[in-house]
Design a protein around this motif. Structure first.
Motif: not given
Length: 289
Positions: A13-31
């Motif tokens: 799998l070849t991807v662009n060398r800058f991704g995005y992590g989705t964890m911060r899209l959640t509410g406080p304390e990743v909840w």
């Protein structure tokens, strides 16, 4: 800039060398749900429209919040989009993080990810290690390799691993990627409320030797205290923020590093993406150390 995952396999799998992590899209304390659902969906669409084709998620973010946001924002997915998820942990109602790593647990998590992401196969799964416990690494990885043979998983990686754990994993089967905490300011083991997080510096050379992309997490959240004068000085020279120089430093540190900075702000996403265009010199890197 691109990077290839599982370069020696039949299905790289070849991807662009800058991704995005989705964890911060959640509410406080990743909840829970995001504070601004419309902006969360727009962040995902903007990231992909801007050339990001590697997204990191987990069914225990929220719980299941980021997976559902991804499906709502992007399904049917672009052909070149790689979605990476994590298994091996879960959340309790008190928001604690606990292991969920028996073979039965792992199969439940994979089936749940397939359902919520609306996929027939997970392209990349990270086994998130939660420290020493009753379930041996060989048993955990064995369960994932079995599901790989069944076609539910394309590639298997490891997350939150020590050097010894990565060495052991490489003896058990093909490890496609490693996801560890790593940033300019935090390179070795960090203690957090839910356990120790091994740093990227501890495994980077091993990843390079084996052609394994290293995916840093928390590269912005815990990094860059204000007293880091060197990175602040370089930021002034480039009319950038210290956070942008941190991301540029990761990109220049090794061609095997794939940053996935996360954010819940559309403006901050654009700022992060701009960091990919900052060209640090050899002198800059020597000065930063």
């Amino acid at each position: 800039m691109t990077i290839t995952i599982a370069q020696h396999s039949a299905h790289p799998l070849t991807v662009n060398r800058f991704g995005y992590g989705t964890m911060r899209l959640t509410g406080p304390e990743v909840w829970g749900e995001p504070a601004n659902r419309a902006e969360a969906l727009e962040i995902l669409r903007t990231a992909v429209q801007s050339g990001v084709n590697f997204l990191d998620t987990a069914d225990y973010y929220g719980e299941d919040v980021t997976n559902r946001l991804l499906a709502e924002a992007l399904h049917p997915y672009p052909a070149d989009l790689v979605i990476c998820t994590k298994v091996g942990a879960t959340r309790r109602p008190d928001k604690s993080w606990v292991p969920f790593n028996t073979p039965e647990n792992l199969r439940t998590s994979i089936e749940n990810n397939l359902r919520t992401l609306r996929q027939e196969q997970i392209q990349l799964v990270h086994l998130r290690l939660m420290g020493p416990g009753p379930v041996p690494l060989a048993e955990q990885l064995g369960a994932l390799f079995e599901m790989q043979r069944e076609g539910k998983i394309l590639h298997v990686g490891l997350s939150n691993v020590t050097r010894a754990e990565l060495e052991a994993g490489l003896q058990l089967g093909p490890i496609a990627t490693v996801e560890n905490m790593y940033s300019y300011a935090q390179r070795t083991t960090v203690s957090l409320p839910h356990g120790a997080n091994p740093g990227g510096e501890e495994v980077l050379d091993l990843c390079e030797q084996h052609g394994i992309p290293l995916i840093p997490f928390f590269s912005l959240l815990h990094a860059l205290p204000k007293q880091l004068d060197k990175i602040a000085e370089v930021a002034r020279q480039y009319h950038a923020t210290p956070a942008q120089i941190n991301l540029a430093w990761l990109l220049h540190k090794s061609p095997w590093i794939l940053p996935i900075p996360g954010t819940s702000s559309l403006a901050h996403l654009r700022e992060n993406l701009a960091a990919a265009s900052i060209k640090l010199t050899a002198a800059d890197m020597a000065y930063l150390g």
